[in-house]
Each structure stands twice: as C-alpha cells, then as structure tokens.
Design a protein around this motif. Structure first.
Motif, mmCIF file in Angstrom:
data_model
loop_
_atom_site.group_PDB
_atom_site.id
_atom_site.type_symbol
_atom_site.label_atom_id
_atom_site.label_comp_id
_atom_site.label_asym_id
_atom_site.label_seq_id
_atom_site.Cartn_x
_atom_site.Cartn_y
_atom_site.Cartn_z
ATOM 1 N N GLU A 1 0.833 -1.205 0.000
ATOM 2 C CA GLU A 1 0.000 0.000 0.000
ATOM 3 C C GLU A 1 0.868 1.255 0.000
ATOM 4 N N LYS B 1 2.001 1.958 -3.499
ATOM 5 C CA LYS B 1 0.921 2.560 -4.284
ATOM 6 C C LYS B 1 0.791 4.048 -3.981
ATOM 7 N N SER C 1 -11.323 0.520 -18.828
ATOM 8 C CA SER C 1 -12.354 0.136 -17.865
ATOM 9 C C SER C 1 -12.947 1.351 -17.173
ATOM 10 N N LEU D 1 -13.988 1.217 -14.099
ATOM 11 C CA LEU D 1 -13.569 1.101 -12.701
ATOM 12 C C LEU D 1 -12.105 0.682 -12.656
ATOM 13 N N ASN D 2 -11.396 1.185 -11.679
ATOM 14 C CA ASN D 2 -9.990 0.825 -11.535
ATOM 15 C C ASN D 2 -9.839 -0.602 -11.022
ATOM 16 N N ASP D 3 -8.726 -1.198 -11.361
ATOM 17 C CA ASP D 3 -8.377 -2.511 -10.830
ATOM 18 C C ASP D 3 -8.283 -2.432 -9.308
ATOM 19 N N GLU D 4 -8.884 -3.380 -8.604
ATOM 20 C CA GLU D 4 -8.947 -3.315 -7.143
ATOM 21 C C GLU D 4 -7.568 -3.394 -6.504
ATOM 22 N N ARG D 5 -6.677 -4.160 -7.082
ATOM 23 C CA ARG D 5 -5.376 -4.369 -6.456
ATOM 24 C C ARG D 5 -4.443 -3.178 -6.652
ATOM 25 N N GLN E 1 -5.380 -0.148 -8.248
ATOM 26 C CA GLN E 1 -6.106 1.116 -8.373
ATOM 27 C C GLN E 1 -5.674 1.883 -9.628
ATOM 28 N N HIS F 1 -2.414 -2.728 -17.673
ATOM 29 C CA HIS F 1 -2.712 -1.649 -16.737
ATOM 30 C C HIS F 1 -2.212 -0.329 -17.309
#
Length: 960
Positions: A541, A544, A808, A810-814, A816, A880
């Motif tokens: 995290e 990120k 997409s 929505l962003n990728d959950e992992r 973002q 991504h």
C-alpha cells in the motif's frame, strides 16, 4: 598542426593570451572576496553572467521580463510568488511599444494618458491573455488642474492603449508638474503605501535606456573535486535565470557557474552574491533584440538545495536537532503530518541576535539553551558567537575580577552586598552592550532577510521517501527473492516513461547504493512486480501511495491549481498515513517525510515542483570535477572560476553573442562561420549541453533506412488486420496498388517520439465506445504500423495503424489503475491525430505469467550459453494504464475521467487514526529508546575494551 605543415599556427602562449583577452572583453573576470570568516575565494558574479543572456540571440528571445496571469501554471513567472507576492517596485518598472514608439518609455507610478484621453497611473506591467497589460488606477483631472484618483480600484488595460507618458503629457499639454500636483494621489495602495513618482527615479538613472528586472535561482552544495572515490570537499555555487522557460533551463547550457571554494561555506558565498541583488544595483548590457544598450537588475527568487544545505541557508540546526524543521517554528507542536506555524526571516534574525547578545555575557550555556529552544543555529553567527564568548570572558576578567585592572569601585571595601553586586552586573551589562554593538555594526547585508527555500524533489522525494520504502521492502529479502524481483522488473515496458531501461540485476545487487535515476524508475514500475512473496500488504500500500504522489510531483504544468493542490494534499496524507502503519516512528524522526507536508504551499508560491528540482545542477557537477582535476591545485577557486569564465566566453561567442571589444565603442559579433559553428555542429551542441528548440515537429514521421524497412501492398504489409476488415477509416490508397513502406517513428502533438508498440491516445473522425463507457473521440491504443506510400514526400500520406484498447470504467482493485482491454477494432489515422503517448504494463497477475530461463546477452560479439531469468507475457490482451508514470502524467489525468485518477483518502477519519498511532508510540516509544540507549552503551563498552586490548597488545609487543 605544425607537424602537418599548417602555416601561421600560433604558439600555445599566444592562444592562451588571446583567449584571456577575449574573456576580459566579454566582461567575465573572477572577483576576489574575503568572507566574514576571513576565507578567501573568487566568484564569477551573477550580473556579469546574466548580462550575456541579453546579448545572446539564442537566449534573448526566450526571456520573459513580466509576470503572467494565467490559469495554467508551468513557469516561475506564472506562480503565486511572482504574480501576487513580489512588490511592484521589485518587478520590471517600465514598458515600451518597441515596434511603434520604442523611444517612449512608460514607468510605473508615473501619470500616463491613454489613446481615449483618459489618465491612469500604472502600478505594474504583466502578461495577460498573451498580451502585455498594465494594472493601473484611473485618474481624473479637475478644473483646477489637480489630478485625483477616481477610486482605489485597480483596473487592467492593454499596454498598447497607452499613448503618452508623464513627460510627453508635459510637452503636449504644457503642464508644469510639481509635487503638489499629486497631493490627492498619496497612499493609493494601502499594502505598499504607494505614492506617485514625478518622474520615476529609475528613469533618471536609465538616461533613455530600457530597464528590466530579472530573477535568479542560486544553488549551493558540497561537491567532491575528485573523480575517484576519495572525497575532496568543495562548496559550489551555480545559478539559473528563471525568466527563461523551464524546458530550456533543463539543459546544461543554461547552468551558470558562480564560485567554488574548499574553505568558504555557502552562506559566505551567498553573502558575496548578494552584492549583485541590491535594489540600487543596475548593470548595463547589450540587448540583441532591441539593438541597444539596456540596464537590468537581478533578484534572488528561491534557493533550492538538499535538506542539510537548506537547513544551513535557513539558519536552522538541521535534522539532528529537537526542532528540526527549517519551515515550521516548532515541528513538535503541529498536527501529525501537517505543517506547523511557519518561521519568518524576521523572527530568525531576531533569534540570531538574541544568541549573539547572550554570547556577549560570556556564558556558553545561555547560547546553547536559546539554540535548543528555537532550533536556530546560524553558521556565520556561530563563528562570531565563539569569538564573543572568549572576548567577553577576557574583558570581564580585566574589568570585574582582576584586582589590578578592574573597576575601582569594586576595590572599595565599603561597598558590599547588594550594592556591590549591582555595580558588578552593571559593568557586565556595559561590556555586553559594547560587544553587541561591535559585532552588529558590521555591513547591514550580513543579516538581510533570508531567501525562500522550497522543498526540492530530487533529495526530498527520490532520495527520501522512495529510498525509505525501497529499503523497507528489500531489507528482509534473500537471494531468491531478489532474483525473482529482478526477473520481473527486466520484463517491464519502458516505452512511455521517457527513461532508459533499468538494469534490474544491478539494482538488486547494489540495492543499498542506488542513485536518483534508479529510484525514479522504481517509483514508476516496482508496484507491478511486487506481490505477497516480496513484501507485506502494508508496504505494498505504501508503494501505491508513493507512486501516485510521485506522478503528481512531476507535473510540468498545472491548469487547475486548486484541484491539483487538493489532490496533492490527499496523496501526501496517504503516504504519511501508510508510513504510520508500516513504521509510525518514521514520521517523527525522518525530516524528508515531514517536509512533504510543505510541498503544497511551495507549489502554490513557486509553481510545479520540477521547476525547483536540482537534477540539472547535479549533472553539471561533472563539468566542475573535470575543471577541478585539471586545475593547478594551488588556487582552486581562482583557477576553476577562470577556466569556466573562459568556457562562458566561448559559449557566448559561438552562440552569436554580442560584446564590446576592449577600447572599442561599438558592439560586435564573431564572424558568420564561428556563429554557425554551434548551430551546425552536433558534437559541440552535445558538449555545451544545447538542444535547439523546435527541432521536433509534431505530426511528422521518419522513414526507416532501405536496409531495414519492409515494403508491400496494404493488405500484404498489414496481414491479418486487413483480412479481418477491422481497420476503420482506412486511407483511399489502401485499396489501390500503392506500395507502403515501414517508418521508424512518428511525432505526436505533444512532441513525443512514438514507435511501433507505443501506447498512445489519439483522435478519430468517428465517435467510438470503449468497452464500458462512451468516451467520445479520444481513444487509447497501441501502434501496430507506421506507414508511408512509396514515392511520396517526407510526411505526405503517412498512416498509423493502431490497435484499439478499451479503458475500464472502474480501476483494478489491487493496483487502483484503469485496465486496457483489447477490442476487435483497429484504426488508421494520420500522424497529426496522435495526441501523446503513455506507459502501460502487462497484467501479469491476471494471466500468471511464468518466469523462464532465456539466453543471456552476447559477450564479445559472441553468443553466450549463460542464461538468465525473465518473465514471459503469455497474453497481450489486458494491460494496466500506468498512473505512476511521470511522463505525461498531467495529460493522462486531463484525458481520463476524474473518478479514475483522483486520489482518495486512505483513512476516512485521519484524526482518529492519528490518535491511535500516538497511543501506540506512547507505549512502544520508551521501550525502543531504552533499547537504543542499551545498544549505544554496549557499543561504547565494546569500543573501550577494544582500545584497552590494543594498548595491552602494543605493550606486549614492546617487551618482546
């Protein structure tokens, strides 16, 4: 040359003599200085360096002399400090219509008449909507002839609407102005107590010459004068003219060397530099655009540096002190992760004077107490403080304690008790006042107001936050984990990052010795290579949060300052909050993390943070080191300053610059062949760090050489894409017998060089839909082919075939980040339709891409049997969109919907979380401090025992 038979070759002595003569004629001669601490050094003064910019045709056309009011902030002269904070008298005071009436000079605070016969009093010149305007007060003339201000509201008018200035009005209307004519114009501006001039005093100084004010960015830091690992400390000072666009300032050509010294500190050199920045200091120069002599003045705008150097410049004790923030007045009292009460130059100067006055008592502990309580510790003042303490003690000994020399009243036996103590204290106070007057009554500029020091992103972020998270990630790694990370990183895509590929194995092998460029690459790519086998979820995290903040910090321009600062503040909060989870003590002990909270204020005042990055100065250190190695090593400051003054002279002359020969009255240039030497010689451009502007033309292509290009018909060269009939807007020539050739690259509107397989945003003539949403005409895709018809002109008929990828909603959950999904559509567009390129990374976690052994690189041009590990992408339909990429980060966020890019707070309630972290620190803090003290004590005992053992062994050897 003589050996080759070349005639009339001058001797080496004659060559050097001529070079020295030319350098002196150009006006560059190092000046000797003796600092306040009696250190000797030489300086190439800024006014002599900046005057060359006006006389250099390659530079003069880019100089902006007025602040610019605009919503897009990309330069210093557009940011808040330049536009809002600087007093109007410290900006360029005059303007003239150089095309129609260059002889008529308009000055601020002088009465002027517009073309419509209205009277105004200009107070500032500025650029607004790409035209020069004047902020002014409307003035009316009464029947009695007195001029009065209509109201205190400032109006903005086009500068070209001005027709006559004060002197012209006098001639045209036969008005004899006197001081009384302005009786009603006093105190127009309550902020500056503005009063009119009749005429402006600078007009008298200028004597008809144009007048401008420029601002500079000095930089100072310690640099090794050796190319080897042995450190040879020099304190260097460079500068840049910030009235030149940042795109040019990023070139080494525009770095100006001022001074170096192995003895004098940066504050001592800044003191010498300040001689050129005084309000009454004007320097003459030749303006090659106006074709006449001008006057100019320079002012220091900001002082970027690494954090230890900034602490010295701001007279603070540094990161090892209790109150270590150079910006906050008391860092321990501010809210967690937020700026505290800012220090001010006036308060810092007052505290320095308090320390000096305490030193005049001869009590060292009193000075140390003041330094501890305030965190203020000025390096130059420290020198005088040491002298004052000794001097005060000696004088007190003579006047108070020595029976033979002390005040006669103290020898009177009838004076006792309180009365005697009062006399004693009065004498000490008198000594204190005498010493204080002695040290303070030095030149006033010794304690002038301190300059601004914004947060600098190279040392603060790349060598701060990025370095910390890299260390936190890699310190538990074993060899297998390091090898796994290197294999993954080596397979990353670097196209669209505007940087060379990283040597992944080198980064892992020397993970504790990386430099800024390595951390810049890791900041953008590491997140795609990490998983639970390489780091904890908390550290993931943190990566990120670090990547999002890094992309925001490297914005080259800001179009919506309020929105940008809001995003920046959230991103900074997220980084600090993630650090609080990983290791909460870091934020309390690492200054480079705390200083992140000050970046929004710095950006609002100075503009995008890359403007005050010091990477170009760090790169220029290589030039200095070469001069140091080749110096005489007897007078390095003089020798290096002389060598680099000669280089500035050479650079000026081959650039077509003007100078006045010794004993001559006319300004002159070098011959046409010398002037063409720089513009026509790529090697010289590289050595001087010059890149010609506008060398890249958007919308153009470059065809491959005949040996490398492929040719064929439209359906042959495209293969399956044509057979499947999936190309939209194919050119009419595609169905004919036209032969198409492969091209090397195309140039986007953003001036990006786009190759085959580059990811780009482009426009299409038809409205298209992404997989999840309708996005109008701006589309994302990957370039498949860059083609041009056989026999056409260079760029005529060029076509770029692009594979369409949907984005997409929505962003990728992992991670973002938005996902790029291949569609069945392809597009044929013109080069001018390419907007800009971006970076995308394969979604390896989705496809579980394997790591395999591949053949290693060739050795000595021979195939090697050594293998290396590398990740192989099994499918190329899902990627991504890299939101951590620095290049074009601002364009990506302008193009994508805001809900995909806006940073979101990591904690809904930060205040509650901070209380929780504080409670944890109160429990763990004492225990950790006790452990640290125990380790320190054990180290001392171990060192003591080692010393005793060595002494015993030495005695035993002596007895043998």
């Amino acid at each position: 040359m003589k050996e080759c038979g070349t005639p009339d070759v001058p001797s080496f002595y004659a060559l050097r003599k001529m070079q020295a003569k030319l350098t002196q004629a150009v006006g560059l001669k190092p000046q000797h200085h003796t600092s306040a601490l009696n250190n000797q050094f030489y300086m190439n003064h800024p006014n002599n360096l900046i005057r060359l910019d006006f006389a250099n045709p390659l530079v003069r056309k880019f100089i902006h002399v007025y602040p610019e009011v605009t919503t897009t902030i990309s330069e210093f002269w557009q940011a808040a400090k330049y536009v809002e904070e600087i007093e109007h008298d410290e900006l360029s005071p005059m303007w003239a219509n150089w095309e129609l009436s260059p002889h008529r000079h308009f000055y601020i605070r002088e009465l002027a008449q517009c073309k419509n016969h209205d009277y105004v009093l200009p107070v500032r010149w500025l650029v607004y909507r790409d035209l020069i305007h004047a902020d002014a007060y409307a003035v009316s003339q009464e029947a009695s002839g007195i001029f009065t201000v209509e109201d205190h509201r400032v109006i903005r008018i086009l500068a070209t609407d001005l027709q006559y200035n004060l002197l012209d009005i006098q001639v045209q209307q036969e008005i004899a102005f006197s001081g009384s004519i302005y009786a009603h114009l006093l105190c127009l501006d309550t902020r500056t107590a503005l009063t009119p001039y009749s005429p402006h005093p600078v007009r008298i100084t200028a004597q008809g010459r144009p007048v401008f004010v420029l601002r500079i960015m000095p930089w100072a830091d310690d640099v090794s004068g050796n190319r080897s690992k042995q450190y040879n400390a020099h304190m260097n000072m460079y500068l840049a003219n910030i009235n030149i666009p940042h795109k040019l300032l990023a070139q080494e050509y525009f770095v100006r060397f001022c001074a170096t010294s192995p003895h004098a500190s940066s504050l001592e050199q800044f003191d010498a530099l300040s001689m050129d920045c005084k309000g009454d200091s004007w320097t003459s120069a030749y303006d090659c655009e106006l074709k006449q002599e001008i006057l100019f003045q320079i002012r220091a705008h900001l002082l970027p540096a690494d954090n230890p150097q900034q602490a010295e410049s701001a007279s603070t004790a540094g990161s090892s002190s209790t109150f270590w923030c150079r910006v906050d007045d008391n860092v321990m009292k501010h809210t967690f992760g937020k700026p505290g009460k800012p220090r001010t130059p006036e308060e810092t100067i007052t505290r320095i004077k308090q320390q000096i006055k305490a030193a005049c008592l001869g009590v060292e502990s009193a000075v140390e107490t003041l330094q501890t309580e305030t965190g203020v510790n000025d390096k130059i003042a420290a020198h005088w403080i040491r002298l004052l303490i000794t001097k005060a003690r000696d004088i007190q000994q003579d006047k108070v304690y020595n029976r033979t020399t002390r005040d006669p009243r103290l020898n009177d036996k009838h004076i006792k008790g309180v009365e005697r103590e009062q006399i004693k204290q009065a004498i000490i106070a008198e000594i204190q006042n005498e010493l204080f007057a002695w040290v303070i009554l030095q030149p006033e500029d010794r304690y002038q107001a301190l300059s601004e020091d914004p947060c600098e992103i190279l040392h603060t972020y790349l060598l701060g936050a990025d370095k910390y998270v890299w260390h936190e990630t890699t310190k538990p790694w074993n060899d297998a984990q390091g090898e796994s990370f290197a294999a993954r990183l080596q397979s990353a895509s670097f196209d669209g990052l505007n940087m060379a590929p990283l040597r992944a194995s080198y980064l892992v092998q020397y993970k504790n010795s990386l430099i800024g460029k390595h951390f810049k690459g890791l900041q953008q790519l590491a997140i795609f290579q990490l998983d639970e086998t390489l780091c904890s979820p908390a550290v993931f995290e943190l990566w990120k949060a670090n990547g999002v903040l890094g992309a925001l910090l490297w914005y080259p321009e800001i179009k919506n300052m309020d929105e940008y600062l809001a995003d920046l503040s959230v991103a900074i909060d997220n980084v600090l909050d993630c650090w609080a989870i990983v290791e909460p003590t870091r934020i309390t002990v690492k200054y480079k993390l705390h200083v992140l909270s000050h970046i929004p204020d710095d950006v609002r005042r100075f503009g995008p943070s890359i403007l005050f990055a010091t990477e170009i100065f760090e790169c220029w250190n290589a030039v200095f080191r070469l001069c140091s190695v080749l110096s005489n090593h007897q007078a390095p400051s003089l020798d290096i300053a002389t060598t680099l003054a000669d280089m500035e002279r050479f650079k000026h002359q081959v650039s077509g610059g003007w100078w006045k020969p010794e004993g001559g009255d006319e300004w002159t240039q070098a011959g046409v062949r010398i002037r063409n030497f720089l513009t026509g010689n790529k090697q010289l451009q590289r050595r001087l760090g010059w890149t010609p502007p506008n060398a890249i033309k958007p919308g153009t292509i470059k065809i491959l050489s005949k040996a490398k290009r492929k040719s064929g018909s439209w359906n042959t060269i495209l293969g399956p894409r044509w057979k499947e009939k999936t190309i939209k807007a194919a050119p009419p020539a595609a169905t004919s017998n036209t032969i198409w050739n492969d091209c090397k690259h195309a140039v986007a509107r953003s001036e990006d060089i786009c190759f085959v397989n580059s990811w780009v945003f482009f426009t299409a003539s038809t409205k298209v839909s992404y997989i999840w949403r309708d996005c109008g005409q701006i589309i994302a895709g990957r370039i498949a082919n860059i083609l041009v018809p056989e026999g056409s002109a260079q760029d005529s008929g060029a076509v770029i075939v692009i594979e369409h990828f949907g984005i997409s909603d929505l962003n990728d959950e992992r991670l973002q980040m938005p996902l790029l999904i291949r569609t069945a559509e392809n597009y044929a567009v013109e080069p001018k339709d390419i907007l800009f390129k971006f970076n995308a990374q394969h979604d390896c976690s989705h496809f579980s891409c394997p790591v395999v052994h591949i053949r290693g690189p060739n050795q000595e041009h021979q195939a090697s049997k050594i293998t290396r590990k590398m990740k192989v992408h099994s499918d190329d339909s899902r990627f991504h969109l890299n939101l951590h990429a620095l290049h074009n980060a601002h364009l990506v966020r302008e193009t994508l919907p805001r809900h995909l890019t806006a940073p979101k707070p990591y904690f809904p309630d930060r205040h509650a979380k901070h209380k929780e972290f504080a409670a944890i620190l109160r429990e763990t803090g004492p225990e950790k401090r006790a452990q640290a003290q125990a380790r320190g004590q054990a180290t001392k005992l171990r060192n003591k025992q080692d010393k005793e053992d060595k002494a015993t062994a030495a005695k035993e050897r002596a007895l043998i």
